[in-house]
Write a protein that holds these residues in place. Structure first.
Motif, short mmCIF file in Angstrom:
data_model
loop_
_atom_site.label_atom_id
_atom_site.label_comp_id
_atom_site.label_asym_id
_atom_site.label_seq_id
_atom_site.Cartn_x
_atom_site.Cartn_y
_atom_site.Cartn_z
N ASP A 107 120.51 45.65 -17.86
CA ASP A 107 121.72 46.41 -17.49
C ASP A 107 122.36 45.87 -16.36
O ASP A 107 123.44 45.39 -16.33
CB ASP A 107 121.61 48.05 -17.19
CG ASP A 107 121.51 48.72 -18.52
OD1 ASP A 107 122.08 48.28 -19.67
OD2 ASP A 107 121.10 49.90 -18.36
N ASP A 165 108.83 41.08 -14.50
CA ASP A 165 109.88 42.30 -14.00
C ASP A 165 110.28 41.70 -12.61
O ASP A 165 109.57 42.11 -11.49
CB ASP A 165 108.88 43.56 -13.66
CG ASP A 165 110.14 44.61 -13.52
OD1 ASP A 165 110.91 44.50 -13.69
OD2 ASP A 165 109.03 45.75 -13.44
N PRO A 221 113.85 41.21 -10.11
CA PRO A 221 115.29 41.53 -9.79
C PRO A 221 116.02 40.39 -10.03
O PRO A 221 115.71 39.33 -10.14
CB PRO A 221 115.24 41.90 -8.31
CG PRO A 221 114.22 41.05 -7.68
CD PRO A 221 113.19 41.16 -8.78
N PRO A 271 113.42 44.84 -20.10
CA PRO A 271 114.29 46.33 -20.13
C PRO A 271 114.78 46.68 -18.85
O PRO A 271 115.89 47.26 -19.08
CB PRO A 271 113.25 46.93 -20.49
CG PRO A 271 111.80 46.48 -20.55
CD PRO A 271 112.38 44.89 -20.63
N ARG A 272 114.34 46.22 -17.57
CA ARG A 272 114.90 46.45 -16.42
C ARG A 272 116.06 45.70 -15.95
O ARG A 272 116.86 45.90 -15.11
CB ARG A 272 113.61 46.70 -15.35
CG ARG A 272 112.78 48.01 -15.71
CD ARG A 272 111.95 48.63 -14.93
NE ARG A 272 111.62 47.81 -13.80
CZ ARG A 272 111.18 48.46 -12.50
NH1 ARG A 272 111.43 49.69 -12.31
NH2 ARG A 272 110.85 47.51 -11.63
N LEU A 273 116.15 44.57 -16.62
CA LEU A 273 117.03 43.49 -16.18
C LEU A 273 118.18 43.57 -16.99
O LEU A 273 119.42 43.09 -16.47
CB LEU A 273 116.37 42.14 -16.38
CG LEU A 273 117.10 41.05 -15.49
CD1 LEU A 273 117.10 41.11 -14.07
CD2 LEU A 273 116.51 39.54 -15.85
N CYS A 292 112.10 43.12 -25.07
CA CYS A 292 113.31 42.63 -24.57
C CYS A 292 114.36 43.03 -25.42
O CYS A 292 114.94 42.35 -26.38
CB CYS A 292 113.38 41.23 -24.50
SG CYS A 292 111.69 40.67 -23.55
#
Ligand code: IPD
Length: 268
Positions: free
Chosen positions: A253, A150, A152, A249-251, A229
């Motif tokens: 978008d 996870d 950025p 999932p958080r990357l 993913c």
């Protein structure tokens, strides 16, 4: 209709068997100073081993599941009657295969009524086999794959690839130059199928490429999705030659927004 799990088992045995054909075939091909032919452009390569490996896969499917359809990279296609279609890449990473870079794979996916429900990708040189079935998770041997770190975008190592068409490559290169300062690094490993499995295994934080064919991404995209993913195409479209993206999932978008900002999602 076989279950997704049964199709996954068959995909694994086909991918592992075909990897053995490719492995043995490469040894003979090198010993005989084997020829390289060109397909869509001077840089799009194919060898007799790609063809022989696909013929083996098509032959096995004709024997084991004669009613199924087949779509193969090297032209081994047939219509089916069962609702199952196999999407085959006998050697994904043919340029690596030709050069002797040990990073190329057999990719086998099974679709039911047009949706990929099972897949296996076997790395020919390493012998690693990634597999997944819809709802059954993604696996490498006995280990369940759980996706990426996870991190950025600024710390993310993102895989990509470049097509065989000169103008496409020019646009891809320009977009990559705009993208590179915004991420930790880019990797161009040479096999789209393995890159998607590497996202599943957390070896890459994300991946995108334009210009892919279904056989390049069918199995790998399911394996990434089943590892948690998500994958996406261009805009609201499904995965296509316009774009394939996969990330944690958080990357996903932020990566898609960056692809739009740099024009990397509009090169094909
Ligand atoms: C290629 C590989 C490569 C990708 C190309 C594909 P092939 O498949 O997956 O990594 O960048 O777009 O065509 O030609 O080796 O089967």
């Amino acid at each position: 209709m076989p279950t997704a799990g049964e199709l996954e088992q068959l995909a694994v045995s086909l991918a592992v068997g075909a990897a053995e054909v490719a492995r043995a075939g490469r040894a003979d091909w090198v010993a005989d100073a084997g020829e390289v032919e060109r397909k869509s452009s001077a840089t799009d390569l194919v060898t007799a081993v790609d063809r022989r490996t696909e013929q083996w896969l098509v032959g096995e499917l004709a024997r084991l599941r004669p009613g199924d359809g087949v779509l193969g990279e090297e032209g081994g296609g047939r219509e089916g009657t069962s609702g199952v279609r196999w999407v085959l890449d006998p050697i994904d990473g043919t340029v690596n295969f030709v050069l002797g870079i040990p990073h190329y794979a057999v990719s086998v996916a099974a679709e039911v009524d047009g949706a990929v429900v099972a897949g296996a990708v076997c790395d020919v040189a390493l012998g690693e086999t990634f597999r997944a079935s819809a709802g059954g998770g993604a696996w490498l041997g006995g280990s369940r794959l759980t996706g990426t770190r996870d991190v950025p975008l600024a710390q993310a190592v993102i895989g990509t690839g470049f097509g065989y068409d000169r103008e496409l490559r020019r646009r891809q290169g320009a977009a990559a130059a705009r993208l590179l300062p915004e991420i930790a690094d880019l990797r161009r490993l040479g096999s789209a199928a393995l890159a998607l499995c590497y996202v599943a295994a957390g070896r890459l934080d994300g991946y995108f490429e334009a210009g892919l064919n279904a056989w390049d991404h069918a199995a790998g995209a399911l394996i990434a999705t089943e590892a948690g993913c998500p994958t996406a195409g261009a805009g609201t479209e499904p995965l296509s030659a316009r774009l394939v993206v996969a990330a944690g999932p958080r990357l996903l978008d932020p990566l898609r927004q960056l692809l739009t900002a740099t024009g990397a999602d509009a090169v094909a």
